[in-house]
Motif scaffolding. Structure first.
Motif, PDB file in Angstrom:
ATOM      1  N   GLN A 243       0.751  -1.050   0.132  1.00 39.97           N
ATOM      2  CA  GLN A 243       0.374   0.158  -0.288  1.00 39.97           C
ATOM      3  C   GLN A 243       0.876   0.960   0.466  1.00 39.97           C
ATOM      4  O   GLN A 243       0.247   2.376  -0.596  1.00 39.97           O
ATOM      5  CB  GLN A 243      -0.644   0.046   1.085  1.00 39.97           C
ATOM      6  CG  GLN A 243      -1.646  -1.211   0.972  1.00 39.97           C
ATOM      7  CD  GLN A 243      -3.093  -1.021  -0.089  1.00 39.97           C
ATOM      8  OE1 GLN A 243      -2.881  -0.246  -0.454  1.00 39.97           O
ATOM      9  NE2 GLN A 243      -2.997  -2.532  -0.433  1.00 39.97           N
TER      10      GLN A 243
ATOM     11  N   TYR B  69       2.196   4.741  -6.606  1.00 39.67           N
ATOM     12  CA  TYR B  69       2.214   6.518  -6.290  1.00 39.67           C
ATOM     13  C   TYR B  69       1.395   7.213  -5.876  1.00 39.67           C
ATOM     14  O   TYR B  69       1.356   8.114  -5.631  1.00 39.67           O
ATOM     15  CB  TYR B  69       2.056   5.850  -8.710  1.00 39.67           C
ATOM     16  CG  TYR B  69       3.654   5.821  -9.243  1.00 39.67           C
ATOM     17  CD1 TYR B  69       4.739   5.945  -8.072  1.00 39.67           C
ATOM     18  CD2 TYR B  69       4.036   4.995  -9.908  1.00 39.67           C
ATOM     19  CE1 TYR B  69       5.664   5.874  -8.805  1.00 39.67           C
ATOM     20  CE2 TYR B  69       4.701   4.281 -10.091  1.00 39.67           C
ATOM     21  CZ  TYR B  69       6.389   4.912  -9.843  1.00 39.67           C
ATOM     22  OH  TYR B  69       6.829   4.496 -10.721  1.00 39.67           O
ATOM     23  N   PRO B  70       0.131   6.996  -5.783  1.00 43.08           N
ATOM     24  CA  PRO B  70      -0.741   7.439  -5.290  1.00 43.08           C
ATOM     25  C   PRO B  70      -0.620   8.269  -4.051  1.00 43.08           C
ATOM     26  O   PRO B  70      -0.799   9.060  -2.999  1.00 43.08           O
ATOM     27  CB  PRO B  70      -2.406   6.917  -5.823  1.00 43.08           C
ATOM     28  CG  PRO B  70      -2.379   6.418  -6.642  1.00 43.08           C
ATOM     29  CD  PRO B  70      -0.834   5.515  -6.265  1.00 43.08           C
ATOM     30  N   THR B  71      -0.483   6.998  -2.985  1.00 43.34           N
ATOM     31  CA  THR B  71      -0.002   7.180  -1.218  1.00 43.34           C
ATOM     32  C   THR B  71       1.266   8.249  -1.497  1.00 43.34           C
ATOM     33  O   THR B  71       1.208   8.807  -0.537  1.00 43.34           O
ATOM     34  CB  THR B  71       0.245   5.855  -1.083  1.00 43.34           C
ATOM     35  OG1 THR B  71      -0.687   4.678  -1.364  1.00 43.34           O
ATOM     36  CG2 THR B  71       0.792   5.925   0.498  1.00 43.34           C
TER      37      THR B  71
ATOM     38  N   GLU C  95       2.029   9.997  -3.340  1.00 43.67           N
ATOM     39  CA  GLU C  95       1.492  11.621  -3.874  1.00 43.67           C
ATOM     40  C   GLU C  95       1.376  12.067  -2.670  1.00 43.67           C
ATOM     41  O   GLU C  95       1.170  13.321  -2.510  1.00 43.67           O
ATOM     42  CB  GLU C  95       1.270  12.015  -5.195  1.00 43.67           C
ATOM     43  CG  GLU C  95       1.754  11.295  -6.857  1.00 43.67           C
ATOM     44  CD  GLU C  95       0.430  10.931  -7.613  1.00 43.67           C
ATOM     45  OE1 GLU C  95      -0.457  10.874  -7.059  1.00 43.67           O
ATOM     46  OE2 GLU C  95       0.663  10.879  -8.829  1.00 43.67           O
ATOM     47  N   LYS C  96      -0.036  11.162  -2.302  1.00 44.09           N
ATOM     48  CA  LYS C  96       0.263  11.751  -0.854  1.00 44.09           C
ATOM     49  C   LYS C  96       0.867  12.526   0.238  1.00 44.09           C
ATOM     50  O   LYS C  96       0.272  13.585   0.901  1.00 44.09           O
ATOM     51  CB  LYS C  96      -1.500  11.126  -0.576  1.00 44.09           C
ATOM     52  CG  LYS C  96      -2.078  11.090  -0.817  1.00 44.09           C
ATOM     53  CD  LYS C  96      -3.815   9.529  -0.485  1.00 44.09           C
ATOM     54  CE  LYS C  96      -5.009   9.374  -0.794  1.00 44.09           C
ATOM     55  NZ  LYS C  96      -5.726   8.286  -0.771  1.00 44.09           N
ATOM     56  N   MET C  97       1.326  11.802   0.519  1.00 48.27           N
ATOM     57  CA  MET C  97       3.233  11.882   0.808  1.00 48.27           C
ATOM     58  C   MET C  97       3.704  13.415   0.464  1.00 48.27           C
ATOM     59  O   MET C  97       3.628  13.745   1.555  1.00 48.27           O
ATOM     60  CB  MET C  97       4.008  10.798   1.176  1.00 48.27           C
ATOM     61  CG  MET C  97       5.357  11.058   2.252  1.00 48.27           C
ATOM     62  SD  MET C  97       6.804   9.562   2.277  1.00 48.27           S
ATOM     63  CE  MET C  97       5.510   8.145   2.507  1.00 48.27           C
TER      64      MET C  97
ATOM     65  N   PHE D  35       2.476  16.271  -0.722  1.00 50.86           N
ATOM     66  CA  PHE D  35       1.301  16.810  -0.457  1.00 50.86           C
ATOM     67  C   PHE D  35       1.222  17.354   0.624  1.00 50.86           C
ATOM     68  O   PHE D  35       1.392  18.259   0.946  1.00 50.86           O
ATOM     69  CB  PHE D  35      -0.152  16.351  -0.952  1.00 50.86           C
ATOM     70  CG  PHE D  35      -1.378  17.898  -0.949  1.00 50.86           C
ATOM     71  CD1 PHE D  35      -0.924  18.670  -1.759  1.00 50.86           C
ATOM     72  CD2 PHE D  35      -2.296  17.253  -0.270  1.00 50.86           C
ATOM     73  CE1 PHE D  35      -1.970  19.444  -1.397  1.00 50.86           C
ATOM     74  CE2 PHE D  35      -3.237  18.060   0.104  1.00 50.86           C
ATOM     75  CZ  PHE D  35      -2.974  19.076  -0.407  1.00 50.86           C
ATOM     76  N   VAL D  36       1.012  16.221   1.637  1.00 52.51           N
ATOM     77  CA  VAL D  36       0.863  16.459   3.443  1.00 52.51           C
ATOM     78  C   VAL D  36       1.966  17.388   3.721  1.00 52.51           C
ATOM     79  O   VAL D  36       3.012  18.362   4.397  1.00 52.51           O
ATOM     80  CB  VAL D  36       0.580  15.047   3.781  1.00 52.51           C
ATOM     81  CG1 VAL D  36       0.772  15.109   5.338  1.00 52.51           C
ATOM     82  CG2 VAL D  36      -0.296  13.997   4.154  1.00 52.51           C
TER      83      VAL D  36
ATOM     84  N   ALA E  88       9.154  10.707   0.237  1.00 59.59           N
ATOM     85  CA  ALA E  88       8.846  10.242  -0.655  1.00 59.59           C
ATOM     86  C   ALA E  88       9.141  10.470  -2.577  1.00 59.59           C
ATOM     87  O   ALA E  88       8.500   9.533  -3.465  1.00 59.59           O
ATOM     88  CB  ALA E  88       6.947  11.395  -1.157  1.00 59.59           C
TER      89      ALA E  88
ATOM     90  N   SER F 186       9.967   7.112  -4.669  1.00 60.08           N
ATOM     91  CA  SER F 186       9.773   7.180  -5.993  1.00 60.08           C
ATOM     92  C   SER F 186      10.362   6.900  -7.309  1.00 60.08           C
ATOM     93  O   SER F 186      10.366   5.839  -8.187  1.00 60.08           O
ATOM     94  CB  SER F 186       8.832   8.946  -6.619  1.00 60.08           C
ATOM     95  OG  SER F 186       7.930   8.739  -6.130  1.00 60.08           O
TER      96      SER F 186
END
Length: 380
Positions: A302, A306-308, A310-312, A314-315, A364, A368
């Motif tokens: 999880q 990549y969405p995870t 990207e959220k990291m 952003f946070v 992140a 990545s």
């Protein structure tokens, strides 16, 4: 020697002209006297007469493209024709006349792999530095056993035997001395039955090629990379919890600007240090997964999305914005207030917010980049 040997003996060699002949003579004695068909493969990176001496004993010579203990074996394994693979060093510290004893548990169906344990056997004077014998090897063995729930007595013994089909089950990649640990870690993870027999360890002729602290660190580093959970991620979470508890407790019970300021800062340090532990563990686990050193697992899969990430990212950006905004507020207060300014707690929180944001952003980005370089099926 039979065209279909029972045993393949693989020996890495780097300028061992003083000892390679003695090693191969012992191989011949141990196998011929016990009617064991065999072949010898020398993974040779020598510039002296080692190659010529080995050829005179009928050894098959291969030349690894890269130097290194693990690279030598990784290059040699595909060439092995024997049902059982025996490995050992070319410095005459291991007695290859023990090959019949080493392969006996495998032939009897009692083991998939056999290790010649020096620590259960005899270490002759001058054969192993006291630092290795009493500190290095026992501690590294204890660390590996603790981490992977194994029961080895000598994880860095270079004399081993393994069934060829069992060897194919192991996912081996490392090119340096940590290969010795990786082989046993893989054996433990894949459920191989491993036995140990006591052996005698002899003094080597010529200077040792081992580098005590550098090679020891390579083993520790490899274990940390493969299993960072208990060494980094769990301690990181505990530090974060303790730090938050201390900060909140001080904020509720005492005036932070007075008696509790130092404790508040200590709690903040624990939070930041714990987060660094946690994110370092995430990076190490990502490395081990993307380089096929460990399985991904459902929970970590999880994270490696990549969405995870990207959220990291952003946070992390939000934390940085919050920290800079708080800093600008403190600066405006300093400009507008003529008297003393009591904003130490807010300044600590603003700085911490920026640091947390940077840690999240770079973690992140780092993960990545690893995924882009080597995406692992099922984890991305």
């Amino acid at each position: 020697m039979s065209m279909e040997p029972l045993v393949t003996i693989i020996i890495p060699a780097l300028n061992e002209e003083q000892t390679i002949g003695s090693c191969l003579e012992k191989v011949k004695t141990g196998c011929v006297n016990n009617n064991i068909s065999y072949e010898i493969i020398i993974a040779d990176s020598s510039t002296d007469a080692t190659t010529d001496i080995a050829r005179s004993y009928g050894a098959h010579i291969i030349h690894p493209k890269k130097r290194g203990y693990g690279n030598a074996y990784l290059c040699a394994f595909p060439h092995a024709q024997g049902e059982i693979i025996v490995i050992g060093d070319a410095d005459d510290t291991y007695d290859f006349r023990l090959i019949p004893d080493l392969i006996k548990p495998i032939l009897e169906g009692k083991a998939d792999m056999v290790i010649g344990s020096r620590l259960k056997g005899t270490i002759l004077p001058g054969s192993m530095p006291w630092l290795h014998q009493y500190i290095g090897n026992p501690l590294l063995t204890l660390l590996l056993n603790f981490t992977f729930h194994s029961h080895f007595s000598d994880t860095h013994s270079g004399m081993r035997a393994i069934r060829r089909d069992a060897l194919r089950r192991l996912s081996l990649h490392t090119g340096g001395m940590e290969f010795a640990s990786e082989m046993l870690i893989e054996a433990a993870k894949k459920g191989l039955v491993v036995e140990e027999i006591p052996i005698t360890y002899y003094p080597r002729k010529g200077p040792s090629k081992l580098h005590s602290f550098a090679d020891g660190w390579r083993h520790v580093r490899f274990i940390l990379i493969v299993r960072p959970l208990r060494f980094l991620i769990v301690p990181g979470l505990l530090f974060i919890l303790l730090g938050f508890s201390l900060m909140i407790g001080i904020g509720l019970v005492k005036s932070v600007e007075l008696q509790g300021l130092h404790s508040f800062i200590l709690g903040d340090i624990l939070v930041l240090g714990g987060l660094q532990f946690l994110l370092s563990g995430v990076v190490m686990k990502s490395y081990s997964v993307t380089h096929q050193l460990d399985e991904c697992g459902p929970w970590f899969s999880q994270i490696l999305q990549y969405p995870t990430l990207e959220k990291m990212l952003f946070v992390g950006i939000l934390f940085m914005i919050l920290g800079f905004a708080s800093g600008m507020y403190i600066l405006s207060q300093w400009i507008s207030v003529s008297g003393p300014l009591s904003q130490i707690t807010n300044a600590v929180l603003a700085l911490s917010s920026v640091i947390v944001g940077l840690e999240l952003i770079f973690t992140a980005l780092h993960v990545s980049m690893m995924l882009l370089q080597n995406e692992r099926e099922g984890c991305t």
